[in-house]
Design a protein around this motif. Structure first.
Motif, PDB file in Angstrom:
ATOM      1  N   SER A  25       0.889  -1.182  -0.519  1.00  0.00           N
ATOM      2  CA  SER A  25       0.088   0.123  -0.170  1.00  0.00           C
ATOM      3  C   SER A  25       0.559   1.122   0.028  1.00  0.00           C
ATOM      4  O   SER A  25       0.291   2.593  -0.336  1.00  0.00           O
ATOM      5  CB  SER A  25      -0.732   0.218   1.413  1.00  0.00           C
ATOM      6  OG  SER A  25       0.092  -0.024   2.203  1.00  0.00           O
ATOM      7  N   LEU A  31      -0.833   3.341  -7.399  1.00  0.00           N
ATOM      8  CA  LEU A  31      -0.898   4.897  -6.842  1.00  0.00           C
ATOM      9  C   LEU A  31      -1.111   5.950  -7.731  1.00  0.00           C
ATOM     10  O   LEU A  31       0.058   6.602  -8.140  1.00  0.00           O
ATOM     11  CB  LEU A  31      -0.851   4.597  -5.463  1.00  0.00           C
ATOM     12  CG  LEU A  31      -0.177   3.313  -4.133  1.00  0.00           C
ATOM     13  CD1 LEU A  31      -0.292   4.183  -2.894  1.00  0.00           C
ATOM     14  CD2 LEU A  31      -2.044   3.950  -4.307  1.00  0.00           C
ATOM     15  N   PHE A 161      -7.252   1.813  -9.616  1.00  0.00           N
ATOM     16  CA  PHE A 161      -6.577   1.058  -8.966  1.00  0.00           C
ATOM     17  C   PHE A 161      -6.819  -0.285  -9.466  1.00  0.00           C
ATOM     18  O   PHE A 161      -7.354  -1.089 -10.641  1.00  0.00           O
ATOM     19  CB  PHE A 161      -7.137   0.582  -7.376  1.00  0.00           C
ATOM     20  CG  PHE A 161      -7.017   0.434  -6.250  1.00  0.00           C
ATOM     21  CD1 PHE A 161      -5.644   1.063  -5.906  1.00  0.00           C
ATOM     22  CD2 PHE A 161      -7.310  -0.780  -5.719  1.00  0.00           C
ATOM     23  CE1 PHE A 161      -5.321   1.308  -5.064  1.00  0.00           C
ATOM     24  CE2 PHE A 161      -6.123  -0.284  -4.631  1.00  0.00           C
ATOM     25  CZ  PHE A 161      -4.713  -0.141  -4.075  1.00  0.00           C
TER      26      PHE A 161
END
Lengths: 277, 277
Positions: A25, A31, A161
């Motif tokens: 993440s 991202l 995403f």
């Protein structure tokens, strides 16, 4: 004999940075704040990325998967094609990617709402839909059932995403989308863009006071609005629409998943606007 | 002051065996060949297990989750209620169960097809649907859109697998289901059970020669048949039905997910059989 693919032996090779740590993440390459890449996995979705407006950067995979892709779709000639062995790809990606084929592309410039509304007759507007899988499933259903564009109100998840791309089967790369500007309490004003273009705005809500069929009857251009499962659309948003329609549900059950509700609504629209019915 | 729950400190405690190793394919407690238990997670699904015909064995969870459940639904008085701390539950289950509430029940005896067809007007028949998540999603959609029963033809996944239970939001515990006997090439004969009871049998297939609306028109009792995404229904199965209907799809797209196709078909049935439309 020349090699068709550039073989990469070591996971640390910098040429693989675009597909590194796909689940991390903090530094995953998809991202928006980071590299902001678009990642496609498996032959069908990779082929849709290749055909899309997103500038392709690389394709990587096992030799047999690259061969199979080339036979089915033809490998593009203008980007690097990297051959990796399974343990190497697993180490780079951060998990065992059994499909053995992955591609990365840059994000294309965002489209404007005006742009995606051009020539659109049926659009979907989302508010507060924060789940990547639901967004992906919704795009798949939108594409399958003839929706021309998706507009994001406040609080929606990123459709590019990796998980959204995968669940959508690549349709987020094909169906036009755009973000309506504004905050939680102001984005609804952007719906004027649709009204000005003659769209009938229909909120989908279990508390709707008419059926979807009635709300859709005779409409030329239609915008179907959905909120997240649970909270639903805000009153602000519903007030900005012309109709509040419900999907009939059996007693004592829960509302449907958002992507499933949307599929039912898209179907009703197709059914009622088409020579089909 | 008496304790309301039996606190269990150690993950090795045998009283927790019913919820042990929930992800271990070799010994998970929900395998029909093993203990064959039904596992429910989270308050809503646990409440549906408690209300179901499946004999409850235990409820376990964090203290605050047990308290919240008790307030919302009332804890049953006739089974053990175990209080665990989060690390203990994680060690027992084999993963961090952040919802903090789980229940286990025995399987109830399987129902017969004759039994589940009693009083049913709309049923769904599946063939070759081997994905637990799709089975779960289909039950959720069936319950929401008024389907009375689900019948399994050859090659379907176990609807009582933990993942199916979860994705169905507990509706596999409520909507009656049964298995039609027979092999890949013989189970279709069991469809006579439906014909004898006056059901109209409709195969859903992209190659259908009529619309779903036409296939459904005027029907009293209806059975909607679905195959797996990709292969679809076998020709054997379709030959045993009265109609082959298609859901209209946009060009150049894929078929919808099986649970989503089913939702659209259930909706059309509800729409055409109801004062609603």
């Amino acid at each position: 004999m020349t090699e068709r693919y550039a073989f990469i032996e070591h996971a640390a090779d910098e040429r693989l940075d675009d597909i590194r740590d796909l689940n991390r993440s903090d530094r995953r390459p998809d991202l928006p704040g980071g590299k902001g890449l678009v990642i496609a996995e498996g032959p069908l979705v990779v082929s849709r990325l290749v055909e899309s407006r997103f500038p392709l950067r690389l394709i990587a995979g096992f030799r047999n998967k690259l061969d199979a892709y080339d036979e089915a779709y033809g490998l593009p000639g203008d980007v690097p094609i990297y051959e990796l062995e399974r343990p190497t790809l697993a180490e780079v990606a951060g998990f065992d990617m059994h499909r053995g084929l992955v591609a990365a592309a840059d994000r294309a410039p965002a489209r404007s709402p005006e742009d995606v509304l051009d020539n659109a007759r049926t659009v979907c507007v989302l508010e507060g839909v924060g789940d990547h899988e639901n967004i992906g499933a919704l795009f798949r259903n939108a594409a399958g059932l003839g929706v021309d564009a998706v507009l994001f109100g406040n609080g929606c998840a990123d459709p590019l995403f990796r998980r959204s791309v995968r669940v959508s089967m690549g349709h987020v790369l094909r169906t036009p989308f755009a973000t309506l500007p504004g905050t939680y309490t102001t984005w609804q004003r952007s719906l004027d863009l649709l009204k000005d273009r003659g769209f009938r705005l229909i909120s989908l809500t279990p508390a709707g006071d008419e059926t979807l069929a009635d709300a859709l009857a005779g409409a030329d251009k239609v915008a179907l609005l959905f909120g997240a499962e649970g909270p639903g659309l805000t009153e602000h948003a519903m007030k900005a629409t012309d109709h509040r329609a419900a999907i009939p549900m059996a007693e004592g059950t829960d509302s449907l998943n958002i992507a499933t509700s949307a599929a039912v609504a898209f179907y009703e629209r197709l059914r009622s606007s088409h020579p089909y019915a």
